[in-house]
Design a protein around this motif. Structure first.
Motif, short mmCIF file in Angstrom:
data_model
loop_
_atom_site.label_atom_id
_atom_site.label_comp_id
_atom_site.label_asym_id
_atom_site.label_seq_id
_atom_site.Cartn_x
_atom_site.Cartn_y
_atom_site.Cartn_z
N SER A 390 0.85 -1.19 0.00
CA SER A 390 0.00 0.00 0.00
C SER A 390 0.89 1.24 0.00
O SER A 390 1.75 1.38 -0.86
CB SER A 390 -0.95 -0.04 1.19
N ARG A 391 0.74 2.14 0.96
CA ARG A 391 1.53 3.36 1.01
C ARG A 391 2.63 3.29 2.07
O ARG A 391 3.18 4.32 2.47
CB ARG A 391 0.61 4.55 1.29
N SER A 392 2.98 2.10 2.49
CA SER A 392 3.95 1.93 3.56
C SER A 392 5.35 2.37 3.13
O SER A 392 5.92 1.82 2.18
CB SER A 392 3.99 0.47 4.00
N THR A 393 5.90 3.32 3.85
CA THR A 393 7.28 3.75 3.60
C THR A 393 8.26 2.65 3.96
O THR A 393 9.24 2.41 3.25
CB THR A 393 7.60 5.02 4.40
N LEU A 394 8.02 1.97 5.07
CA LEU A 394 8.91 0.89 5.50
C LEU A 394 8.97 -0.21 4.45
O LEU A 394 10.05 -0.73 4.13
CB LEU A 394 8.45 0.32 6.83
N TYR A 395 7.82 -0.60 3.93
CA TYR A 395 7.80 -1.66 2.92
C TYR A 395 8.49 -1.21 1.64
O TYR A 395 9.26 -1.96 1.03
CB TYR A 395 6.36 -2.07 2.61
N SER A 396 8.23 0.02 1.23
CA SER A 396 8.86 0.54 0.01
C SER A 396 10.38 0.55 0.13
O SER A 396 11.09 0.12 -0.79
CB SER A 396 8.33 1.95 -0.27
N ILE A 397 10.88 1.04 1.26
CA ILE A 397 12.32 1.06 1.48
C ILE A 397 12.87 -0.37 1.53
O ILE A 397 13.90 -0.68 0.93
CB ILE A 397 12.65 1.79 2.79
N GLY A 398 12.16 -1.24 2.25
CA GLY A 398 12.63 -2.61 2.38
C GLY A 398 12.71 -3.32 1.04
O GLY A 398 13.69 -4.04 0.77
N VAL A 425 18.95 5.63 0.41
CA VAL A 425 18.20 4.78 1.33
C VAL A 425 18.46 5.16 2.79
O VAL A 425 17.64 4.85 3.67
CB VAL A 425 18.54 3.30 1.09
N SER A 426 19.57 5.85 3.04
CA SER A 426 19.88 6.24 4.43
C SER A 426 19.41 7.65 4.77
O SER A 426 19.71 8.16 5.85
CB SER A 426 21.38 6.11 4.69
N ALA A 427 18.67 8.28 3.86
CA ALA A 427 18.15 9.61 4.14
C ALA A 427 17.15 9.55 5.30
O ALA A 427 16.41 8.58 5.46
CB ALA A 427 17.47 10.19 2.90
N LEU A 480 13.98 -0.91 10.19
CA LEU A 480 14.15 -0.11 8.99
C LEU A 480 13.80 1.36 9.18
O LEU A 480 14.07 2.19 8.31
CB LEU A 480 13.33 -0.69 7.83
N ALA A 481 13.20 1.72 10.29
CA ALA A 481 12.94 3.14 10.56
C ALA A 481 14.23 3.88 10.89
O ALA A 481 14.27 5.12 10.84
CB ALA A 481 11.95 3.29 11.71
N ASP A 482 15.30 3.14 11.19
CA ASP A 482 16.59 3.73 11.57
C ASP A 482 17.45 3.91 10.32
O ASP A 482 17.84 2.92 9.69
CB ASP A 482 17.29 2.81 12.56
N PRO A 483 17.77 5.16 9.92
CA PRO A 483 18.58 5.38 8.71
C PRO A 483 19.93 4.68 8.76
O PRO A 483 20.40 4.17 7.73
CB PRO A 483 18.74 6.90 8.68
N ASP A 501 16.64 -8.70 9.76
CA ASP A 501 15.42 -7.93 9.99
C ASP A 501 14.19 -8.71 9.54
O ASP A 501 14.17 -9.27 8.43
CB ASP A 501 15.49 -6.60 9.23
N PRO A 502 13.13 -8.75 10.37
CA PRO A 502 11.93 -9.54 10.02
C PRO A 502 11.18 -9.00 8.81
O PRO A 502 10.61 -9.79 8.05
CB PRO A 502 11.09 -9.48 11.29
N LEU A 503 11.14 -7.70 8.62
CA LEU A 503 10.43 -7.17 7.46
C LEU A 503 11.20 -7.50 6.18
O LEU A 503 10.59 -7.86 5.16
CB LEU A 503 10.24 -5.66 7.59
N LEU A 504 12.51 -7.41 6.22
CA LEU A 504 13.30 -7.80 5.05
C LEU A 504 13.14 -9.29 4.77
O LEU A 504 13.06 -9.71 3.60
CB LEU A 504 14.77 -7.45 5.27
N ALA A 505 13.09 -10.09 5.82
CA ALA A 505 12.87 -11.53 5.64
C ALA A 505 11.51 -11.79 5.00
O ALA A 505 11.38 -12.64 4.10
CB ALA A 505 12.96 -12.24 6.99
N PHE A 506 10.50 -11.07 5.43
CA PHE A 506 9.15 -11.21 4.86
C PHE A 506 9.15 -10.83 3.38
O PHE A 506 8.59 -11.54 2.54
CB PHE A 506 8.19 -10.31 5.64
#
Length: 688
Positions: A390-398, A425-427, A480-483, A501-506
């Motif tokens: 959807s509009r998730s910033t965390l997912y998009s970055i991941g 990606v670190s911004a 992933l919220a941590d630059p 990271d669990p989100l990256l694993a997902f």
């Protein structure tokens, strides 16, 4: 309204059907058209309006025009000062705000330049060169199909961009497709990546009337803000800037709008329009409506939730009106009949010319067949690839980290590209965990609903968890919220990412399936559509010549028109509103409550000053913040909206009803002088 680029197009809206007037041949004397700067009809405009514009006039407008992220703007002083819309800087204002200092509600008005703050991620780009590269791009895909065609085209455009910018961080090079692939041009920009917020009024002043007034007129909105471009810590010198004219225009005055309209679909075939009407837009409307409800529910949970959700809800509500408007346009029998007549006339002209018929073939039938494939693939493509997260910033970055890591492991990413990716990606980005849970939970639940519980990809996504529980777990445990962490994992292998990271694993666990449906869509829909659409464009060129404008592509355009109201169903709508009307319209209840600064200034402000005005200029999403200039090239306002009828602009233009809505420089000047007391800005604008 937000005329920000939405990644989609504005179109028709409610108030019954609007009959569109569309010429069979695309050369028009009326105000239709978002023209490129290398094909603007100077002679036609001078003849129609009695103006005396020339190439030097156009060059100055081009050099003073600015492309922001999703918006348009202009330099209005020699010291890098940029005029745009408030809604174009709203996300920056919100990022600078805290629970203690809410600049969205109170406005941003630093006393000195030293207090101007950077808008993270914002860039300002000025178009410097337009170079035709059609032959190179078309030759790259010659004789190829499917993935090979797409890859060859992409490789050639990347090569052209690299040759012309050579990795210079101060430049942006972009190969842009025009006329649905009939022409390609390299657009070269001078880029400034240090853009700071100078001035923004309260949200209630900028968006008075809220969603009810959106896409309507009369309007009473101070939808204006100022940014400044910096380089090496100093304001940029901008000798090519627009002169500020603080006087309002008169009815009938010629107006020009210069900006970056995002996307139109005026050259689509009937089969493409029908697929959009029957599948794409209805699904988008349903999902957008439900997501809005979830976001409003989240915003109601606390004052802080309401603060961080303000801009996302604003954007989604605006998008929803656009999607609804698009669908209504394509449901209008008269409009669709006219489009069928136009297509039939073009196809008949091709059939009547044996040589042309031999060269063109029948791309219309090919596109109709492609739509059948699109109907089969769209739902899994949308849910697993196009709209994943959807509009998730965390997912998009991941996902960006995952896919870059996979490409690096396969040897497809250079060290220089990795260095650039690491910086991006670190911004530092504002990320609200509550909204992230809303976005991910919504996406997962809709994917289960649309693809069904027994779908293998749905089972792989959810396992034994509910969509909401899974979203909560991923958001609460990811780092992933941590630059700094993002920069670290960007250098890892995919296996190391999964362990870190669990989100990256997902994402890694489900990315192959998403990439596979994305590849099918590209091979079976995108690539053959591009090839067929190019031949439709060739047919249009052969039949109608080159005196036509291309669909909008978020590239710099100029439209011409004049200040003029309109009449609809016997009701005359005047061209102007005045500041005094703001106070008459105010009810004290949201969204018609006065901004505190305007309430306090009621006894001082000039109520006869023109506030907003309308003109016949042809615009679309992406034109937000576009300078509106007079025949002398002076800025007289910033476009921020269209009227309800202009929502059909995605598919056609109606000179009798389509209107651009602009906040006047007269109102901005009065607000800076009397309401907000900003003498330093007035002095920089050359206003006494």
């Amino acid at each position: 309204m937000s005329l920000r680029r939405l990644g989609l197009t504005a179109s028709f809206a409610a108030m019954g059907g609007v009959a569109f007037v569309l010429a069979a041949a695309p050369a028009m004397a009326r105000e239709e058209g978002m023209w490129t700067f290398n094909n603007f009809p100077i002679a036609l405009v001078n003849q129609k309006y009695g103006t005396n514009i020339d190439q030097a006039w156009l060059d100055n407008l081009r050099s003073a025009s600015v492309r922001l992220n999703g918006c348009s703007a202009s330099f209005v002083s020699g010291e890098g000062l940029i005029l745009t819309n408030h809604h174009c800087v709203l996300s920056c204002v919100q990022e600078l705000s805290t629970a203690e200092n809410d600049y969205v509600q109170n406005g941003w008005m630093p006393a000195t330049r030293e207090e101007e703050k950077t808008c993270l991620g914002q860039t300002a780009e000025v178009l410097t060169d337009i170079i035709d590269v059609t032959d190179r791009v078309l030759a790259a895909g010659q004789g190829l199909t499917g993935a090979e065609f797409t890859q060859a085209r992409n490789a050639e455009t990347a090569k052209i961009q690299q040759e012309n910018c050579n990795g210079d961080p101060k430049l942006t090079c972009q190969v842009i497709s025009f006329y649905r692939g009939g022409q390609y041009a390299l657009y070269k920009f001078r880029k400034y990546d240090d853009v700071r917020l100078v001035f923004a009024p309260e949200l209630q002043a900028a968006f008075f009337g809220g969603d009810p007034d959106n896409f309507n007129f009369p309007r009473y909105a101070l939808d204006a803000a100022f940014l400044r471009a910096y380089e090496d810590g100093k304001p940029v010198e901008t000798p090519n800037h627009l002169v500020w004219n603080s006087s309002a225009p008169a009815e009938g005055d010629v107006t020009f709008v210069v900006g970056n309209p995002g996307s139109t679909s005026r050259l689509l075939t009937m089969s493409q329009l029908e697929w959009t009407r029957d599948q794409q837009l209805p699904i988008t409307l349903i999902q957008g409506s439900e997501l809005r409800g979830r976001m409003l529910a989240y915003a109601a949970t606390s004052a802080e939730a309401k603060r961080v959700a303000t801009d996302p809800i604003f954007g989604l509500e605006n998008s929803f009106k656009v999607w609804y408007g698009q669908n209504q346009a394509l449901l209008d029998p008269a409009f669709m009949a006219k489009k069928r007549e136009e297509e039939a006339a073009l196809r008949a002209a091709v059939d009547a010319d044996p040589a042309l018929k031999q060269r063109i073939g029948d791309p219309w039938s090919e596109l109709a067949q492609i739509q059948s494939v699109a109907r089969e693939l769209y739902l899994p493509y949308r849910q697993l690839e196009q709209g994943a997260g959807s509009r998730s910033t965390l997912y998009s970055i991941g996902r960006a980290i995952v896919r870059t890591g996979k490409a690096r492991e396969a040897g497809r990413v250079s060290d220089a590209q990795m260095a650039q990716f690491g910086q991006r990606v670190s911004a530092d980005l504002p990320i609200d965990a509550g909204l992230e849970e809303v976005y991910l939970g919504f996406w997962l639940s809709k994917t289960r609903e649309y693809l069904t519980v027994d779908n293998p990809q749905v089972k792989a996504l959810l396992g034994n968890e509910s969509p909401e529980a899974l979203a909560d777990r991923l958001v609460s445990t990811t780092r992933l919220a941590d630059p700094a962490f993002r920069a670290q994992v960007a250098t890892m292998t995919p296996a190391e990412m999964a362990a870190a990271d669990p989100l990256l694993a997902f994402i890694l666990a489900n990315d192959d399936a998403a990439a596979a449906i994305g590849a099918r869509w590209n091979n079976e829909v995108t690539a053959p559509t591009a090839q067929a659409a190019e031949r439709v464009a060739q047919a249009r060129f052969a039949v109608y010549g080159t005196n036509q404008y291309p669909d909008a592509t978020f590239s710099l355009r100029i439209s011409y028109g004049q200040v003029q109201g309109w009449t609809y169903r016997g009701v005359e709508v005047p061209a102007f509103t005045y500041i005094g009307g703001l106070y008459e319209r105010a009810t004290g209840s949201e969204p018609f409550n006065l901004a505190p600064s305007f309430a306090a200034a009621e006894d001082r402000v000039n109520k006869q000053a023109v506030y907003n005005f309308v003109s016949t200029n042809d615009i679309i999403g992406g034109n937000s913040g576009s300078p509106v200039v007079n025949a002398k090239g002076e800025v007289i306002g910033a476009a921020f909206d269209g009227n309800i009828h202009s929502l059909g602009g995605s598919y056609g233009y109606d000179a009798a009803l389509n209107r651009t809505v602009t906040v006047s420089t007269a109102a901005i000047t009065e607000a800076l002088r009397t309401v907000y007391r900003q003498p330093h800005l007035l002095a920089e604008l050359g206003v006494e």
